[in-house]
Design a protein around this motif. Structure first.
Motif, short mmCIF file in Angstrom:
data_model
loop_
_atom_site.label_atom_id
_atom_site.label_comp_id
_atom_site.label_asym_id
_atom_site.label_seq_id
_atom_site.Cartn_x
_atom_site.Cartn_y
_atom_site.Cartn_z
N ALA A 1 -3.84 4.99 7.30
CA ALA A 1 -2.16 4.97 7.57
C ALA A 1 -1.85 6.24 7.80
CB ALA A 1 -1.75 4.38 6.01
N ARG A 2 -2.31 7.27 7.47
CA ARG A 2 -1.92 8.37 8.01
C ARG A 2 -1.49 8.60 9.47
NH1 ARG A 2 -4.25 13.91 5.08
NH2 ARG A 2 -4.12 13.06 3.03
N GLN B 1 5.58 4.19 1.60
CA GLN B 1 6.18 5.42 2.37
C GLN B 1 7.08 4.95 3.72
OE1 GLN B 1 6.74 8.20 1.07
NE2 GLN B 1 5.64 9.63 2.21
N LYS B 2 6.72 3.92 4.28
CA LYS B 2 7.60 3.60 5.45
C LYS B 2 8.72 2.98 5.34
CE LYS B 2 3.64 2.44 8.77
NZ LYS B 2 2.97 1.23 9.38
N THR C 1 2.11 12.17 3.43
CA THR C 1 0.75 11.51 3.39
C THR C 1 0.08 11.55 2.07
OG1 THR C 1 -0.51 13.19 4.40
CG2 THR C 1 0.61 11.54 5.71
N SER D 1 0.85 -1.21 -0.03
CA SER D 1 0.03 0.19 0.12
C SER D 1 1.17 1.39 -0.04
CB SER D 1 -0.78 -0.11 1.21
OG SER D 1 -0.26 0.14 2.44
N ILE E 1 1.82 7.32 10.05
CA ILE E 1 3.13 8.16 9.26
C ILE E 1 3.34 9.24 10.35
CG2 ILE E 1 3.67 9.47 7.42
CD1 ILE E 1 3.87 6.80 6.70
N ILE F 1 -2.04 8.24 0.60
CA ILE F 1 -2.12 7.51 1.55
C ILE F 1 -3.67 7.56 2.17
CG2 ILE F 1 -1.17 6.74 3.93
CD1 ILE F 1 1.21 7.95 2.92
N ASP F 2 -4.23 6.43 2.53
CA ASP F 2 -5.50 6.26 3.17
C ASP F 2 -5.23 6.90 4.77
OD1 ASP F 2 -5.39 3.99 5.19
OD2 ASP F 2 -4.95 2.91 3.37
N GLY G 1 0.92 3.69 2.23
CA GLY G 1 1.44 3.81 3.36
C GLY G 1 2.80 3.04 3.81
N ASN G 2 2.68 1.75 3.42
CA ASN G 2 3.72 0.84 3.56
C ASN G 2 4.97 1.33 2.68
OD1 ASN G 2 3.08 -1.10 5.51
ND2 ASN G 2 1.35 -1.43 4.59
#
Length: 224
Positions: free
Chosen positions: A161-162, A133-134, A154, A128, A165, A157-158, A130-131
């Protein structure tokens, strides 16, 4: 942009706000060595940095999580482990040779530290936003840097997940890094930042402390 001058302390999150075309992304790309600076100076821990490119900035301890994650932040046709290794060859291949076991171990540590939902040998394109970005953040934390810049952290990103972050960004500051966050989401900037620098048409219009930063105060400066 012209005549922009600011400092960020260790443990502090500085937000950069402004309307589209204010020069926010151009500013942080220049600080991170991605774009040339025609004049001026960047100092890290009081020492001037000669920014010949991103590699020089990274060596000085300045890293950037770019605005366009898929085009500039990750290599989509490679694995999580390979993405984490990029930019960290001095850790995984100190003698010039890349060993799969070293990459695997390095990736497992990064995945665990940031809570990435994936495995080292998994294609990063399957994660995803978010992942992904991680993974980018984990890649740079491993160095570790002195100055951590995140441009639109963000975007794409849903909502669920925000929050994760945001927690990661707060942890970066708590660990002693100087953090700079650029965001088009004003609530995001106000919620994360200790101070907010406002740009308008490439000019610095002011720096607001958390106590005086509000939607109205920021927008008054951003439209001046």
């Amino acid at each position: 942009f012209q005549n922009v001058s600011f400092s960020v302390r260790t443990g502090e999150i500085l937000g950069i706000a402004g309307l589209i075309g204010a020069g926010r992304t151009e500013l942080v790309r220049a600080i991170a060595g991605a774009d040339p600076i025609s004049s001026g100076l960047v100092r890290v821990a009081g020492k001037p940095v000669h920014l010949t490119g991103p590699a020089a900035a990274i060596k000085a301890g300045v890293v950037l999580v770019p605005e366009d994650r898929k085009a500039q932040g990750v290599v989509l046709d490679q694995t999580i482990g390979e993405n984490l290794a990029i930019g960290n060859f001095d850790h995984v291949a100190p003698n010039g040779w890349v060993f799969p076991k070293a990459v695997q171990k390095f990736a497992e540590a990064g995945i665990s530290r940031l809570g990435v939902k994936g495995r080292p040998n998994q294609a990063i394109s399957k994660l995803s936003g978010g992942n992904q970005q991680k993974v980018i953040i984990a890649k740079w934390i491993s160095r570790p840097p002195k100055v951590f810049i995140l441009d639109e952290p963000t975007r794409g990103i849903d909502v669920g997940a925000r929050a994760a972050i945001y927690d990661v960004i707060a942890d970066l500051a708590r660990s002693g890094m100087a953090v700079v966050v650029v965001s088009s989401d004003l609530e995001e900037v106000l919620g994360l930042s200790h101070r907010v620098l406002v740009l308008s048409r490439g000019r610095q219009r002011g720096i607001l402390d958390r106590s005086e930063a509000s939607n109205v105060a920021v927008m008054e400066l951003a439209t001046s």
